[in-house]
Design a protein around this motif. Structure first.
Motif, mmCIF file in Angstrom:
data_model
loop_
_atom_site.group_PDB
_atom_site.id
_atom_site.type_symbol
_atom_site.label_atom_id
_atom_site.label_comp_id
_atom_site.label_asym_id
_atom_site.label_seq_id
_atom_site.Cartn_x
_atom_site.Cartn_y
_atom_site.Cartn_z
ATOM 1 N N ALA A 131 -6.768 7.123 0.071
ATOM 2 C CA ALA A 131 -7.795 6.256 0.653
ATOM 3 C C ALA A 131 -7.260 4.859 0.955
ATOM 4 C CB ALA A 131 -8.988 6.170 -0.310
ATOM 5 N N ARG A 132 -6.412 4.324 0.068
ATOM 6 C CA ARG A 132 -5.892 2.971 0.286
ATOM 7 C C ARG A 132 -5.018 2.903 1.519
ATOM 8 N NH1 ARG A 132 -1.632 -0.280 -3.603
ATOM 9 N NH2 ARG A 132 -2.090 -2.391 -2.869
ATOM 10 N N LYS A 133 -4.114 3.867 1.647
ATOM 11 C CA LYS A 133 -3.241 3.883 2.826
ATOM 12 C C LYS A 133 -4.060 4.099 4.091
ATOM 13 C CE LYS A 133 0.849 5.750 0.449
ATOM 14 N NZ LYS A 133 0.227 6.046 -0.852
ATOM 15 N N ARG A 134 -5.086 4.927 3.997
ATOM 16 C CA ARG A 134 -5.915 5.203 5.173
ATOM 17 C C ARG A 134 -6.640 3.933 5.619
ATOM 18 N NH1 ARG A 134 -8.525 8.967 3.136
ATOM 19 N NH2 ARG A 134 -7.214 10.682 3.820
ATOM 20 N N ARG A 135 -7.142 3.177 4.667
ATOM 21 C CA ARG A 135 -7.831 1.917 5.010
ATOM 22 C C ARG A 135 -6.868 0.961 5.700
ATOM 23 N NH1 ARG A 135 -9.772 2.189 -0.296
ATOM 24 N NH2 ARG A 135 -8.326 0.499 -0.872
ATOM 25 N N VAL A 136 -5.668 0.847 5.157
ATOM 26 C CA VAL A 136 -4.677 -0.063 5.745
ATOM 27 C C VAL A 136 -4.306 0.384 7.152
ATOM 28 C CG1 VAL A 136 -2.309 -0.925 5.535
ATOM 29 C CG2 VAL A 136 -3.765 -0.785 3.514
ATOM 30 N N ARG A 181 -6.125 -4.388 -0.730
ATOM 31 C CA ARG A 181 -6.483 -4.982 -2.029
ATOM 32 C C ARG A 181 -5.300 -5.741 -2.633
ATOM 33 N NH1 ARG A 181 -10.158 -0.033 -4.588
ATOM 34 N NH2 ARG A 181 -11.816 -0.155 -3.002
ATOM 35 N N ALA A 233 -8.000 -4.801 2.920
ATOM 36 C CA ALA A 233 -8.030 -3.339 2.877
ATOM 37 C C ALA A 233 -7.022 -2.796 1.874
ATOM 38 C CB ALA A 233 -7.748 -2.777 4.268
ATOM 39 N N SER A 243 0.809 -1.223 0.000
ATOM 40 C CA SER A 243 0.000 0.000 0.000
ATOM 41 C C SER A 243 0.841 1.271 0.000
ATOM 42 C CB SER A 243 -0.919 0.018 1.228
ATOM 43 O OG SER A 243 -0.165 0.190 2.424
ATOM 44 N N VAL A 245 -6.277 -6.794 6.843
ATOM 45 C CA VAL A 245 -5.385 -5.745 6.323
ATOM 46 C C VAL A 245 -5.090 -5.981 4.844
ATOM 47 C CG1 VAL A 245 -3.132 -4.652 6.565
ATOM 48 C CG2 VAL A 245 -4.366 -5.385 8.601
ATOM 49 N N VAL A 274 -6.111 2.136 9.284
ATOM 50 C CA VAL A 274 -7.237 1.879 10.190
ATOM 51 C C VAL A 274 -7.305 0.402 10.543
ATOM 52 C CG1 VAL A 274 -9.763 1.844 10.361
ATOM 53 C CG2 VAL A 274 -8.604 3.864 9.436
ATOM 54 N N GLU A 275 -7.111 -0.471 9.547
ATOM 55 C CA GLU A 275 -7.146 -1.914 9.805
ATOM 56 C C GLU A 275 -6.011 -2.351 10.726
ATOM 57 O OE1 GLU A 275 -9.133 -4.433 9.119
ATOM 58 O OE2 GLU A 275 -10.637 -3.159 8.167
#
Length: 400
Positions: free
Chosen positions: A206-211, A248, A246, A68, A243, A213-214
């Motif tokens: 957004a991708r880094k943020r999802r990772v 992907r 998240a 990510s 993770v 948060v997970e």
């Protein structure tokens, strides 16, 4: 002698032969010679299922973070916050590595963060070696304050009481990180002079943020699991799946990024130490600690901490952690686990073969053409390990 030779070859890796071959080869020789019955060898590996699952989960989480670009973003933020000062950059990266170690593990810092730090400083013409030393040292120094910061912690205490663990080892870990940072700032003061061109850090997509948060959710799950007395291995594995989703990252790509040979290395090490323990090492260690106990609690704590630290550099810290867990079980004293954990986690900073994380870190820096002097590493280790271990031992004596 077979175990010592195998562990030494793991660290030396003559002619570039992979480390796992020496550990697995040594274990196989013991089995073939009848020095380790096959059933006991299988039992020694199976007994560590929780730690093996935990490490697999950590590898999955690290793979997701790497794919990510989250760690690159963390390094970019440190570069921006340092304001062009190489000294401030060292502080920011050291503290970022410490936080990463505490929440993820020492392996994540040593294996994933190290190449990120190298790319970040090398492309700006900065001497990378002090920063690389910072990565590997803080990976061990910051790994004993929380149960899940180092797989070795779970080998000593498979089901730790979270509150007691943090009470005994959390404060000295913070002190140890501070000591390590101050000493390194002094030792590297000349090499950290100067500045670099400052660039703004990119936005957190957004991708880094999802990772992110997970990953924080996984850390929270660790806390819950410890409170409920659940094993951390399955929690880490389930967290890794979340993770990776998240980030992907596909199954094939994540599988390619996991160091499967590490598990063969660990299995070999577990078999080697099971044989050594049954040959008398465990009894000798228990006798030494009983002898130290006659001189009072402080002597016992010092013997456990410094003894496990020195042994970790002879046989690697993971097998010493296994023996330490057996010592705690035989002694029936859970309080003895804390100085043993401190020694197992801090001790490997003395040499490049003391821990799995350090061995893998050394491979990473060598692949990038960075020359690491074994003598300089020992000198750096001697400048921080005795002080951090002594500070930790004194704290454990005060709160015993």
């Amino acid at each position: 002698m077979i175990a010592l030779a195998a562990i030494a070859l793991v660290g030396i890796r003559p002619k570039g032969v992979s480390a796992w071959i020496w550990a697995a080869g040594g274990a196989l020789i013991l089995v073939l010679l009848g020095l380790e019955p096959r059933r006991l060898a299988l039992d020694a590996v199976a007994a560590q299922w929780n730690v093996l699952l935990f490490i697999l989960g950590l590898m999955g989480i690290s793979a997701a973070a790497e794919c990510s670009g989250l760690f690159e973003w963390i390094a970019d933020v440190a570069l921006e916050r340092a304001g062009g000062s190489r000294r401030r950059l060292f502080v920011w990266l050291f503290l970022a590595g410490g936080l990463m170690t505490a929440l993820l593990s020492n392996d994540a810092t040593a294996i994933v963060f190290t190449p990120v730090v190298y790319r970040a400083v090398a492309k700006r013409g900065i001497d990378a070696l002090p920063y690389l030393y910072g990565c590997t040292f803080v990976a061990d120094t910051a790994s004993f304050g929380l149960p899940f910061s180092n797989p070795a912690n779970l080998l000593v205490l498979s089901r730790p009481n979270f509150g007691q663990f943090v009470y005994h080892l959390g404060p000295p870990m913070v002190v140890a990180v501070a000591i390590n940072l101050v000493v390194f700032m002094a030792l590297f003061r000349r090499r950290l002079r100067g500045s670099y061109s400052r660039e703004p850090a990119p936005a957190l997509d957004a991708r880094k943020r999802r990772v992110l948060v997970e990953m924080l959710a996984v850390a929270g799950a660790y806390f819950v699991a410890l409170i409920l007395d659940w094993p951390l291995g399955p929690v880490a594995l389930a967290g890794a799946a979340g993770v990776l989703l998240a980030a992907r990252v596909g199954v094939r790509e994540s599988a390619e990024r996991i160091g499967w040979s590490t598990f063969i290395l660990l299995a070999g090490v577990f078999v080697l130490l099971d044989a050594v323990s049954r040959a008398g090492l465990l009894g000798w260690a228990l006798g030494a600690l009983r002898g130290a106990s006659h001189d009072g609690p402080l002597a016992t704590i010092l013997a456990a901490g410094f003894g496990s630290a020195l042994a970790s550099n002879l046989l690697n810290n993971l097998p010493i952690a296994v023996i330490s867990g057996a010592i705690v079980g035989h002694a029936g004293d859970a309080g003895l686990a804390y100085p043993l954990i401190a020694g197992v986690d801090l001790g490997p900073n003395l040499t490049t073969t003391g821990s799995l994380a350090t061995i893998l870190w050394l491979s990473i820096v060598h692949e990038r053409g960075v020359v690491v002097s074994a003598l300089e590493y020992v000198r750096l280790g001697l400048s921080v390990v005795p002080a951090t271990l002594l500070a930790t031992s004194l704290w454990l004596w005060l709160v015993r």
